[in-house]
Design an enzyme around this catalytic site. Sequence first.
Site, PDB file in Angstrom:
ATOM      1  N   ASP A 160      -7.437  -1.999  -5.054  1.00  0.00           N
ATOM      2  CA  ASP A 160      -8.881  -2.132  -4.786  1.00  0.00           C
ATOM      3  C   ASP A 160      -9.294  -1.498  -3.460  1.00  0.00           C
ATOM      4  O   ASP A 160     -10.413  -1.697  -2.998  1.00  0.00           O
ATOM      5  CB  ASP A 160      -9.295  -3.605  -4.803  1.00  0.00           C
ATOM      6  CG  ASP A 160      -8.660  -4.422  -3.676  1.00  0.00           C
ATOM      7  OD1 ASP A 160      -8.135  -3.844  -2.711  1.00  0.00           O
ATOM      8  OD2 ASP A 160      -8.701  -5.666  -3.782  1.00  0.00           O
TER       9      ASP A 160
ATOM     10  N   TYR B 104       0.890  -1.155   0.000  1.00  0.00           N
ATOM     11  CA  TYR B 104       0.000   0.000   0.000  1.00  0.00           C
ATOM     12  C   TYR B 104       0.928   1.205   0.000  1.00  0.00           C
ATOM     13  O   TYR B 104       2.001   1.154   0.612  1.00  0.00           O
ATOM     14  CB  TYR B 104      -0.859   0.033   1.267  1.00  0.00           C
ATOM     15  CG  TYR B 104      -1.915  -1.046   1.359  1.00  0.00           C
ATOM     16  CD1 TYR B 104      -3.003  -1.068   0.491  1.00  0.00           C
ATOM     17  CD2 TYR B 104      -1.841  -2.027   2.342  1.00  0.00           C
ATOM     18  CE1 TYR B 104      -3.985  -2.044   0.592  1.00  0.00           C
ATOM     19  CE2 TYR B 104      -2.821  -3.015   2.453  1.00  0.00           C
ATOM     20  CZ  TYR B 104      -3.889  -3.012   1.576  1.00  0.00           C
ATOM     21  OH  TYR B 104      -4.850  -3.965   1.681  1.00  0.00           O
TER      22      TYR B 104
ATOM     23  N   HIS C 232     -10.381  -8.763  -2.972  1.00  0.00           N
ATOM     24  CA  HIS C 232      -9.804  -8.655  -1.633  1.00  0.00           C
ATOM     25  C   HIS C 232     -10.468  -9.640  -0.657  1.00  0.00           C
ATOM     26  O   HIS C 232     -10.668  -9.360   0.518  1.00  0.00           O
ATOM     27  CB  HIS C 232      -9.976  -7.213  -1.128  1.00  0.00           C
ATOM     28  CG  HIS C 232      -8.850  -6.693  -0.286  1.00  0.00           C
ATOM     29  ND1 HIS C 232      -7.991  -5.708  -0.706  1.00  0.00           N
ATOM     30  CD2 HIS C 232      -8.442  -6.998   0.973  1.00  0.00           C
ATOM     31  CE1 HIS C 232      -7.118  -5.427   0.254  1.00  0.00           C
ATOM     32  NE2 HIS C 232      -7.363  -6.201   1.281  1.00  0.00           N
TER      33      HIS C 232
END
Length: 385
Positions: free
Chosen positions: A206, A178, A274
């Site tokens: 996502d 991230y 996810h």
Amino acid sequence: MHSSFLLLPFLPAALAARPFLNEPTTGIDEALANTPAGTLPDLQGIVGLPDFDWAARRYMNVSDYTYYRNGAAGEWSYRNNLEAYNRFRLRPRMMVDVTNIESTLPTTILGHNFSAPFFISPCSRGGLAHPDAEKNFVRAAGAENILYIPAFFATLSMEEIAAEKPSNDSQTLFQQVYLSSNDTETQQLFDRIEGLGTKAIVFTVDSAADGNRHRAARYGVGSADSSYTYITWDYYNKLQNMTSLPVIPKGIQSVEDVKLAIEHGAPAVFLSNHGGRQLDGSPSALEVALEIYEEDPQLFRQIEIYADGGVRYGADVLKLLALGVRAVGLGRPFMYANTYGVEGVQRAIQLLKREIAIDAGNLGVPDLKAIDASYVKWVNNGWYS
Ligand SMILES: Cc1cc2nc3c(=O)[nH]c(=O)nc-3n(C[C@H](O)[C@H](O)[C@H](O)COP(=O)(O)O)c2cc1C
Ligand SMILES: *[C@@H]1O[C@H](CO)[C@@H](O)[C@H](O)[C@H]1NC(C)=O
Ligand SMILES: *[C@@H]1O[C@H](CO)[C@@H](O)[C@H](O)[C@H]1NC(C)=O
Ligand SMILES: *[C@@H]1O[C@H](CO)[C@@H](O)[C@H](O)[C@H]1NC(C)=O
Ligand SMILES: *[C@@H]1O[C@H](CO)[C@@H](O)[C@H](O)[C@H]1NC(C)=O
Ligand SMILES: *[C@@H]1O[C@H](CO)[C@@H](O)[C@H](O)[C@H]1NC(C)=O
């Protein structure tokens, strides 16, 4: 009168007859009933991947288990991920020589050799299941020669995880990230990743907004990344300029975005919702793979396409491979298996390898590389619709 009117009065009964089962009933409750809470049944009593969920649910405390188990909102996408595979019936072929099927499991992922077309998807907080945390995934993936993709929010640091690789650097890891809006920090992160010998960066796209997680909220164990994040294709191209490593977008959920990924020079894309943890109502990777196949099967040859979500059986893997998916990820099964440490993770890998091989054999696939869409009837069969 149209026949569906005649069926209407029976509809509630039909729905009531099909409650959602987190794991199908295959007798584990009866066989392992005498497992005390807070302990694990003998590993040899675990016969399939769903059993690890059963075991972890009794072993872990409720907040830790909930962090692994939760899905977004009403968990419709979480359940759909599990159920989608059984909407499509297999089309087994007989009188085919399948005796060499096991030798055809090995594959490459971005040019790296692995023993099977599945991998350990990036999941945060491996330490909730076992004190050795992510070390067990490195060891088990290394011993079984499959790909492991550590998560950015792992319990251990990237350096601690990389240190578990054999010293001859024979093991390939990718790294999930991230990213913050601070490009200096991103550059430093990418340099660290390259310095550890990691072979690709998996950029999760996502989660531009926080996941809406009701089950987790009850225990204060929601998502790790709660801000709105700037993620665009221009930004993706900027990232590609910041590293020599391939950058793989994870969380692609439409054929349009696969085409945009190709236009923007992505070497691979990772279909995922996810694990149903971000947006309830988002499609399962199987549905997205089918959408891609129906639009243009050649897209699976233009770039490598990986997929995860709800994979629990060998036959689930086969359905994704049949459409052209190159490799398949699993998250929760490995997280739950880690309650047993490295032996549990390794057993999960071995069970899935065997299921892929015997299911392919019974499907009449002589060579796993030769599987194609003709082995599945791509019509919703009414189960779980
Ligand atoms: C406990 C847990 C933590 C996760 N953490 C991350 C993460 O940090 N980054 C990410 O890209 N995906 C994360 N995921 C999603 C997984 O990478 C994967 O897409 C998902 O687990 C696949 O579904 P499955 O659990 O049904 O196999 C997480 C999933 C779980 C279950
Ligand atoms: C990968 O496998 C191929 C075919 O078996 C082999 O030729 C190649 O040397 C292997 N590559 C590595 C890096 O081991
Ligand atoms: C669950 O176990 C964790 C340690 O993994 C601990 O930090 C937490 O307080 C425990 N929660 C409950 C509700 O017992
Ligand atoms: C690297 O080391 C591991 C673990 O010691 C060993 O299993 C593997 O065969 C070695 N690989 C190479 C290419 O030397
Ligand atoms: C970005 O990160 C660098 C390195 O940590 C730091 O020195 C700098 O102050 C940060 N910039 C901003 C705008 O926060
Ligand atoms: C990437 O680098 C190339 C070459 O330096 C440059 O032309 C291009 O504009 C850069 N792209 C982005 C999005 O920064």
